[in-house]
Every structure is written in structure tokens, then in C-alpha cells.
Design a protein around this motif. Sequence first.
Motif, short mmCIF file in Angstrom:
data_model
loop_
_atom_site.label_atom_id
_atom_site.label_comp_id
_atom_site.label_asym_id
_atom_site.label_seq_id
_atom_site.Cartn_x
_atom_site.Cartn_y
_atom_site.Cartn_z
N ARG A 146 0.82 -1.22 0.00
CA ARG A 146 0.00 0.00 0.00
C ARG A 146 0.86 1.27 0.00
O ARG A 146 0.65 2.20 0.78
CB ARG A 146 -0.98 -0.01 1.18
CG ARG A 146 -1.94 -1.19 1.14
CD ARG A 146 -3.03 -1.09 2.18
NE ARG A 146 -2.54 -1.15 3.54
CZ ARG A 146 -2.12 -2.27 4.15
NH1 ARG A 146 -2.16 -3.43 3.48
NH2 ARG A 146 -1.70 -2.25 5.39
N ARG A 147 1.80 1.34 -0.92
CA ARG A 147 2.70 2.50 -1.01
C ARG A 147 2.03 3.72 -1.62
O ARG A 147 2.56 4.82 -1.56
CB ARG A 147 3.93 2.13 -1.85
CG ARG A 147 4.86 1.14 -1.19
CD ARG A 147 6.09 0.92 -2.04
NE ARG A 147 7.02 -0.01 -1.42
CZ ARG A 147 8.15 -0.41 -1.99
NH1 ARG A 147 8.49 0.06 -3.21
NH2 ARG A 147 8.95 -1.25 -1.38
N CYS A 148 0.86 3.53 -2.25
CA CYS A 148 0.18 4.66 -2.89
C CYS A 148 -0.70 5.44 -1.93
O CYS A 148 -1.45 6.33 -2.35
CB CYS A 148 -0.65 4.17 -4.07
SG CYS A 148 0.32 3.46 -5.42
N PRO A 176 5.25 -12.79 -14.00
CA PRO A 176 6.41 -11.88 -13.98
C PRO A 176 7.14 -11.73 -15.31
O PRO A 176 7.89 -10.76 -15.49
CB PRO A 176 7.33 -12.52 -12.92
CG PRO A 176 6.39 -13.25 -12.02
CD PRO A 176 5.33 -13.80 -12.92
N ALA A 177 6.96 -12.65 -16.26
CA ALA A 177 7.62 -12.52 -17.56
C ALA A 177 7.00 -11.42 -18.40
O ALA A 177 7.60 -10.96 -19.37
CB ALA A 177 7.56 -13.85 -18.32
N SER A 178 5.82 -10.97 -18.02
CA SER A 178 5.08 -9.99 -18.80
C SER A 178 5.49 -8.56 -18.46
O SER A 178 5.70 -8.22 -17.29
CB SER A 178 3.58 -10.16 -18.56
OG SER A 178 2.86 -9.03 -18.96
N GLY A 179 5.56 -7.72 -19.51
CA GLY A 179 5.81 -6.30 -19.27
C GLY A 179 4.67 -5.66 -18.49
O GLY A 179 4.88 -4.72 -17.71
N SER A 180 3.45 -6.16 -18.69
CA SER A 180 2.29 -5.62 -17.98
C SER A 180 2.41 -5.83 -16.47
O SER A 180 2.01 -4.98 -15.68
CB SER A 180 1.00 -6.28 -18.49
OG SER A 180 0.80 -6.02 -19.86
N GLN A 186 4.78 -0.95 -10.99
CA GLN A 186 5.40 0.37 -10.84
C GLN A 186 4.37 1.49 -10.78
O GLN A 186 4.47 2.39 -9.94
CB GLN A 186 6.37 0.61 -12.01
CG GLN A 186 7.62 -0.22 -11.96
CD GLN A 186 8.45 0.03 -10.71
OE1 GLN A 186 8.59 1.17 -10.26
NE2 GLN A 186 8.99 -1.03 -10.13
N GLN A 187 3.38 1.45 -11.67
CA GLN A 187 2.46 2.58 -11.80
C GLN A 187 1.25 2.49 -10.87
O GLN A 187 0.80 3.51 -10.35
CB GLN A 187 2.00 2.70 -13.25
CG GLN A 187 3.11 3.08 -14.21
CD GLN A 187 2.59 3.36 -15.61
OE1 GLN A 187 1.46 3.02 -15.95
NE2 GLN A 187 3.41 3.98 -16.43
N ALA A 188 0.71 1.29 -10.70
CA ALA A 188 -0.51 1.15 -9.90
C ALA A 188 -0.22 0.77 -8.45
O ALA A 188 -1.04 1.04 -7.57
CB ALA A 188 -1.43 0.11 -10.53
N LEU A 189 0.93 0.15 -8.19
CA LEU A 189 1.27 -0.27 -6.83
C LEU A 189 2.41 0.59 -6.27
O LEU A 189 2.95 0.29 -5.21
CB LEU A 189 1.67 -1.75 -6.78
CG LEU A 189 0.73 -2.75 -7.47
CD1 LEU A 189 1.20 -4.18 -7.20
CD2 LEU A 189 -0.71 -2.55 -7.04
N CYS A 190 2.78 1.66 -7.00
CA CYS A 190 3.85 2.57 -6.59
C CYS A 190 5.13 1.81 -6.26
O CYS A 190 5.86 2.12 -5.30
CB CYS A 190 3.40 3.41 -5.38
SG CYS A 190 2.02 4.53 -5.76
N GLY A 191 5.41 0.78 -7.05
CA GLY A 191 6.62 -0.01 -6.88
C GLY A 191 6.55 -1.03 -5.76
O GLY A 191 7.57 -1.64 -5.42
#
Length: 320
Positions: A146-148, A176-180, A186-191
Motif C-alpha cells: 500500500r505504497r500509494c 512476472p515474464a510480462s511487461g504488464s 510500478q504505476q498502480a502499486l507505486c513499486g
Amino acid sequence: MNPFGKALGRRRPWQCCLALLLVCAMYQAQADEPVGTLGVVGSDTMAGLMLRWGEQLSERHPGIRLQLQASGSASAPTALAAGTTRLGPMSRAMSESERHAFQERHGYPVQEVEVARDALAVIVHRHHALESLRLDEIDAIFSTTRRCGGGEAILRWEQLGVAGRAGRIELNGRNPASGSFGLFRQQALCGGSYSPRLNEHPGSAAVVAAVTESREAIGYVGLNHLTPGVKALAIEDGEGRRHVPAAEPVRQGEYPLGRALFLYVNLPPGEALSGPERALLDLILSPQGQRTVSEMGFVALSEEHLAAQRELLGLDPTWP
């Protein structure tokens, strides 16, 4: 038989010279036609797009064939560094460690080319009452960290106050092999870190299928995988404005989960693209190639951005 016999027989000298020049020009044009097989390794998200570009390339240049291995974006940097491919499509940007591994092996940086834009859409069942979520809510649903800014983990639908909806939230996403997978983290879970409850799927179609079949499910996929069986949620910003996952907001950078789609190229500094590679990039970065981007459910580059990518590769500024 002399291949020039018919062209030169019973003609005046100047006619013979003209015919000879025409025949030579024909043979030269055939010699200049690019020929070869392009091996491409990388993104599963971009697989359909790459294959369609490959079909169009073969229609334009019958001597070129594209062979695609769509193992996921994470496979592209490895294959490029190892030299098993010169072309690697990725639905995320290469990490610093991946760039470093390539440069360590080859002695020069990998060439990054943006070829389209895309976005990740958070999806629920088509009959779900939910219409939008804030980023901190998405993070609290999918992560343990919950970094966001979320206050507590959101495990059940009633925590979101959704009318007529209760029960445990079923999480679906990519492996994990997927770019998505990496981009959403990174973007939705703030890393942050994914919840261990996440059902990891090898392809986006499987994520869509899981959400289509369950009203308790939620997931994320690229825009081109949306179907009538799911609903794409809007994302609310801090002022309560809703941003929908649609072409123009993605192109203008207004949608929070937008992303660029890349084609990475092993291109030594000062060297030109090979004939087949040049033909492929010339097609991709053309109006025809960008129409294909839109037809396949992605977002085409703006004319200014397209021109910049062509200049980067030393391509003719006029369209093919």
C-alpha cells in the motif's frame, strides 16, 4: 536463350541502348529488393501487432519473412544481449540492469524505438456496478505494501461500498515474464509488492476470461484485449476527476496507467539498418503502420512523435 534477344532484335541502335537500359534497371530493382528472415523475440502483448506488421511487410516485400517468438517482454533483453535476435518488442521500457547487460556484451547501447502507445485498464465483470477507482484503492486491492497511500488492505467488495456487491475480491493479473506485470507494479502499486492472492496468468486473454466468468473478479489488461465481457474502470485523480482508458487521454498522457510500446534494435553506432530491418521500421513508422496500431486496439503516435522516431533511425522523412 539471350534474355536480351527480344529486346534488342531488329531495332535501331538507339532503341537497342534504351531497351538495354530498361532491362538493366529491371534487374537492378530486383537486386535492390530487400530479402531475408527477421527473427523477433519479446512481448506477448504486442504479438498480434507484430504479426500484422509482418504480413504487411511481406505484401510489400515478398522476399522478407518475420518469425515471432512471443515469450513476454522479459525475454527480449536476454535475447538481444545474447545475440539470438536483433529485434525485441517490449510493452515496457528496458530496465537499467537490462540495458547494462546488453552494453556489457556488445560494447554499445541498445537502440530504443517507440512504435505505439497503450494503457493498462483495470477490469471487472460487465455487469459489475463499480465504475471507477482511485489509485490508492487499486493499490490496496492488488498489493500488500500500500505504497500509494491506502490505509488498509481492501479484500472484500463491501469495503468499496459497491451497491449489491459483497464477497471476497478475486485478483487476476499477468505473470512476472510480462511487461504488464512490471508496469502495473510500478504505476498502480507505486513499486510495491503484489498480494500473494494474485492469480498470475501467462496471457492477457486468460485474465479477460477469468474476469468474464466471475462477478467477484478484478484484473488488468492492455487496451487491445478489452472485450464486451468486461468493463474497463475509470481512474479518479486527487480532485475526483475520472480518466477513462481511451485513445486520446492515453496519447496526451492524461490517463494514469498509460505506457509506450517499444521495439528495441541491436544497431551499432554509425551503422545503417539492414535492408529487411529498414523495411520493417519504415512500415511501422508510417501512416499505414500506425493505422494498424489503431485497428489492433492500441494508440497511434502523433505525427510529431512519429517524425522524431524516423529521424532517430535515419529514415527518409517522407512516408513510404
